[in-house]
Design a protein around this motif. Structure first.
Motif, PDB file in Angstrom:
ATOM      1  N   LEU A  43       0.839  -1.206   0.000  1.00 40.09           N
ATOM      2  CA  LEU A  43       0.000   0.000   0.000  1.00 40.09           C
ATOM      3  C   LEU A  43       0.868   1.248   0.000  1.00 40.09           C
ATOM      4  CD1 LEU A  43      -2.578  -0.805   2.878  1.00 40.09           C
ATOM      5  CD2 LEU A  43      -2.731  -1.463   0.463  1.00 40.09           C
ATOM      6  N   GLU A  44       0.439   2.246  -0.762  1.00 36.21           N
ATOM      7  CA  GLU A  44       1.040   3.580  -0.633  1.00 36.21           C
ATOM      8  C   GLU A  44       0.071   4.399   0.196  1.00 36.21           C
ATOM      9  OE1 GLU A  44       3.990   4.416  -1.748  1.00 36.21           O
ATOM     10  OE2 GLU A  44       4.274   2.474  -2.758  1.00 36.21           O
ATOM     11  N   ILE A  45       0.545   4.891   1.343  1.00 34.39           N
ATOM     12  CA  ILE A  45      -0.362   5.622   2.233  1.00 34.39           C
ATOM     13  C   ILE A  45       0.115   7.051   2.460  1.00 34.39           C
ATOM     14  CG2 ILE A  45      -1.261   3.608   3.461  1.00 34.39           C
ATOM     15  CD1 ILE A  45       0.778   4.343   5.719  1.00 34.39           C
ATOM     16  N   GLU A  46      -0.848   7.904   2.776  1.00 32.80           N
ATOM     17  CA  GLU A  46      -0.533   9.303   3.053  1.00 32.80           C
ATOM     18  C   GLU A  46      -1.230   9.711   4.348  1.00 32.80           C
ATOM     19  OE1 GLU A  46      -0.331  11.325  -1.115  1.00 32.80           O
ATOM     20  OE2 GLU A  46      -1.473  12.625   0.250  1.00 32.80           O
ATOM     21  N   ASP A  47      -0.441  10.079   5.330  1.00 32.65           N
ATOM     22  CA  ASP A  47      -0.968  10.585   6.603  1.00 32.65           C
ATOM     23  C   ASP A  47      -2.034   9.683   7.233  1.00 32.65           C
ATOM     24  OD1 ASP A  47       0.734  12.731   6.498  1.00 32.65           O
ATOM     25  OD2 ASP A  47      -0.722  14.080   5.576  1.00 32.65           O
ATOM     26  N   LEU A  48      -1.720   8.409   7.324  1.00 37.16           N
ATOM     27  CA  LEU A  48      -2.633   7.475   8.003  1.00 37.16           C
ATOM     28  C   LEU A  48      -2.595   7.786   9.512  1.00 37.16           C
ATOM     29  CD1 LEU A  48      -4.404   4.880   7.688  1.00 37.16           C
ATOM     30  CD2 LEU A  48      -2.338   3.566   8.127  1.00 37.16           C
ATOM     31  N   PRO A  49      -3.757   8.119  10.125  1.00 37.26           N
ATOM     32  CA  PRO A  49      -3.741   8.496  11.544  1.00 37.26           C
ATOM     33  C   PRO A  49      -3.639   7.287  12.471  1.00 37.26           C
ATOM     34  CG  PRO A  49      -5.968   8.740  10.641  1.00 37.26           C
ATOM     35  CD  PRO A  49      -5.101   8.223   9.521  1.00 37.26           C
ATOM     36  N   LEU A  50      -2.595   7.272  13.285  1.00 42.83           N
ATOM     37  CA  LEU A  50      -2.322   6.139  14.157  1.00 42.83           C
ATOM     38  C   LEU A  50      -1.996   6.615  15.567  1.00 42.83           C
ATOM     39  CD1 LEU A  50       0.129   4.272  11.740  1.00 42.83           C
ATOM     40  CD2 LEU A  50      -2.300   3.798  12.049  1.00 42.83           C
ATOM     41  N   ILE A  51      -2.125   5.705  16.527  1.00 43.15           N
ATOM     42  CA  ILE A  51      -1.739   5.999  17.911  1.00 43.15           C
ATOM     43  C   ILE A  51      -0.748   4.926  18.354  1.00 43.15           C
ATOM     44  CG2 ILE A  51      -2.574   6.228  20.292  1.00 43.15           C
ATOM     45  CD1 ILE A  51      -5.346   6.954  19.053  1.00 43.15           C
ATOM     46  N   VAL A  52       0.352   5.345  18.985  1.00 44.02           N
ATOM     47  CA  VAL A  52       1.325   4.374  19.491  1.00 44.02           C
ATOM     48  C   VAL A  52       0.739   3.705  20.740  1.00 44.02           C
ATOM     49  CG1 VAL A  52       3.630   4.024  20.478  1.00 44.02           C
ATOM     50  CG2 VAL A  52       3.292   5.663  18.594  1.00 44.02           C
ATOM     51  N   VAL A  53       0.509   2.387  20.644  1.00 45.35           N
ATOM     52  CA  VAL A  53      -0.063   1.643  21.768  1.00 45.35           C
ATOM     53  C   VAL A  53       1.011   0.893  22.554  1.00 45.35           C
ATOM     54  CG1 VAL A  53      -1.544  -0.300  22.371  1.00 45.35           C
ATOM     55  CG2 VAL A  53      -2.369   1.423  20.808  1.00 45.35           C
TER      56      VAL A  53
END
Lengths: 280, 184
Positions: free
Chosen positions: B155-165
């Motif tokens: 996948l090419e992704i742009e600004d995928l919102p994630l949280i460090v768990v």
């Protein structure tokens, strides 16, 4: 007898599979909004905002709100004055699933054999619950059920002596141990009574009730209220990252029980609490 | 709580700077994989064979996307529950895998190996699948096409919102977050 072509059922099911996956119910959306207003965790608020935005995109773009478009669970209430013509009811239902999942670009998540695990490629077979009822109508409910939350569900054969406190402890323990896995905020369906399989069916059926709905039994409505308060004290929050909005509702269904038994089932639904119905 | 922009591949140094609760916008190339693909990858490693993808410095997203509508790169694509990948994860971490995206808790074994090797586990918002799909610009099956939705995709992704768990210091936001708001 009123005659109904089974092809009509196929058509309705195909449509309901898509609607259920594209359009989240207003009751769930309103529950997200309540959480957004009342939860004190900033992470919880941010997640609930994403879920509201997600529901909007799904509805407007006609795409599934969740990639897990579920096991297609179908409840059919068949009027005893209806005569079905033109084919086999079960096959007509599965054909509706087949068409709906293809037309809607929904994910095919079913394997034909639970151990060999080969995808059937069309999301069949559906899980079908049929009940014969008075009248000449057919009520069909399509409730796609995600795997992540289903995996957190449990049936337990409790002792009658465990009583209401035992039931409460079991439900709270299930929600606590599930933590972030079933995609909170969740809806909890509880079945109490009947036999081993009957209480599981009741728990599933409880998930169809709208959020905010109360049991007609006064004591059970009180139990639902107490359970909702207790589970929301766990602090799990949306996605398990901390907060007050862990469970949107607890719905309890009951049935008569054997003198020796207290079967209890807890069926957990993720926040994509999807179900659509129609009457033919 | 910081908001950090990151681009793959990830270095051990970058990963060790991340802390639980950090909000990350991830861009670049990532790979998808679920239960069935993980089983095949780890079987290859056990047989001493090469993997169809080089996981060194890479991020795997636990997702089985919905089919793409015509003209779209991918269908709805939210995270699946991660614990099912736990039995396979240490072997991939030992191969240099730096990050994982999913939802739900990891086993203590996985967390310990993440600490040893320097890896991070991000949560994407489970069920926000239509929203997440908008961050995916390109998708291409690179291995195990026969697995359908479970195939490995690039996948090419742009600004995928994630949280460090889970960070590389063995902290767990699921434990910390729930404790902070618990009233029992």
């Amino acid at each position: 007898m009123r005659e109904v072509e089974v092809s009509e059922i196929t058509k309705e099911i195909a449509e309901l599979c898509q609607e259920a996956n594209f359009e989240l119910g207003e009751d769930v959306i309103n529950a997200f909004k309540d959480g957004l207003e009342n939860d004190e965790s900033p992470t919880a608020k941010a997640i609930l905002e994403q879920l509201l935005e997600n529901a909007k995109i799904a509805r407007e773009d006609r795409v599934p709100m969740c990639q897990d478009t579920g096991f297609t669970v179908i409840f059919v209430e068949l009027g005893q004055e209806v005569k079905l013509v033109g084919g086999d009811l079960e096959e007509a239902i599965n054909e509706g699933v087949r068409q709906g999942y293809k037309e809607g670009y929904l994910r095919k998540s079913i394997v034909s054999h639970p151990l060999k695990r080969e995808n059937t490629g069309d999301n069949t077979p559906a899980v079908i619950h049929t009940k014969i009822v008075p009248g000449d109508k057919i009520k069909i409910t399509v409730a796609p059920k995600g795997g992540g939350s289903e995996n957190m569900s449990e049936v337990r054969m409790m002792k009658p002596a465990d009583g209401v406190e035992g039931v409460k402890d079991f439900v709270i323990e299930r929600v606590k141990e599930s933590g972030p896995n079933p995609c909170p905020p969740i809806v909890v369906g509880v079945g109490i009574g009947g036999t081993f399989e009957k209480c599981a069916y009741l728990a599933k059926k409880a998930l169809l009730r709208p959020i905010g709905d109360e049991s007609p039994h006064e004591d059970i409505a009180q139990l639902e209220k107490e359970l909702l308060e207790e589970v929301n004290k766990l602090g799990i929050g949306p996605q398990g990252l901390g907060g007050r909005t862990t469970v949107l509702d607890v719905n309890v269904e009951i049935y008569g029980a054997h003198i020796a038994s207290l079967p209890v089932a807890v069926n957990i639904n993720c926040h994509a609490a999807r179900h659509k119905e129609t009457i033919i | 709580m910081a908001e950090i922009k990151l681009t793959t591949p990830l270095t051990e140094e970058k990963v060790r700077e991340l802390e639980v609760g950090d909000k990350v916008l991830l861009s670049g190339t990532i790979y998808t994989g679920r239960d069935a693909a993980h089983e095949r990858l780890v079987n290859l490693l056990e047989e001493g064979e090469d993997l169809p993808i080089d996981v060194d410095g890479q991020v795997i997203y636990y997702v089985g996307p919905a089919p793409a509508k015509p003209g779209k790169p991918i269908g709805s694509a939210g995270p699946t529950t991660s614990y099912r990948m736990d039995p396979y994860t240490p072997a991939l971490l030992n191969e240099g895998l730096r990050g994982m995206i999913g939802k739900g808790s990891r086993s203590q074994e996985v967390k310990d190996v993440m600490e040893e090797e320097g890896a991070v586990y991000f949560a994407a918002v489970g069920g926000a699948a239509a929203l997440i799909a908008k961050c995916i610009k390109k998708a291409e099956v690179v291995a195990y096409e026969d697995l359908g939705t479970e195939a490995i995709r690039k996948l090419e992704i742009e600004d995928l919102p994630l949280i460090v768990v889970n960070d590389a210091a063995n902290n767990d936001l699921y434990e910390i977050g729930a404790e902070e708001y618990s009233e029992v």
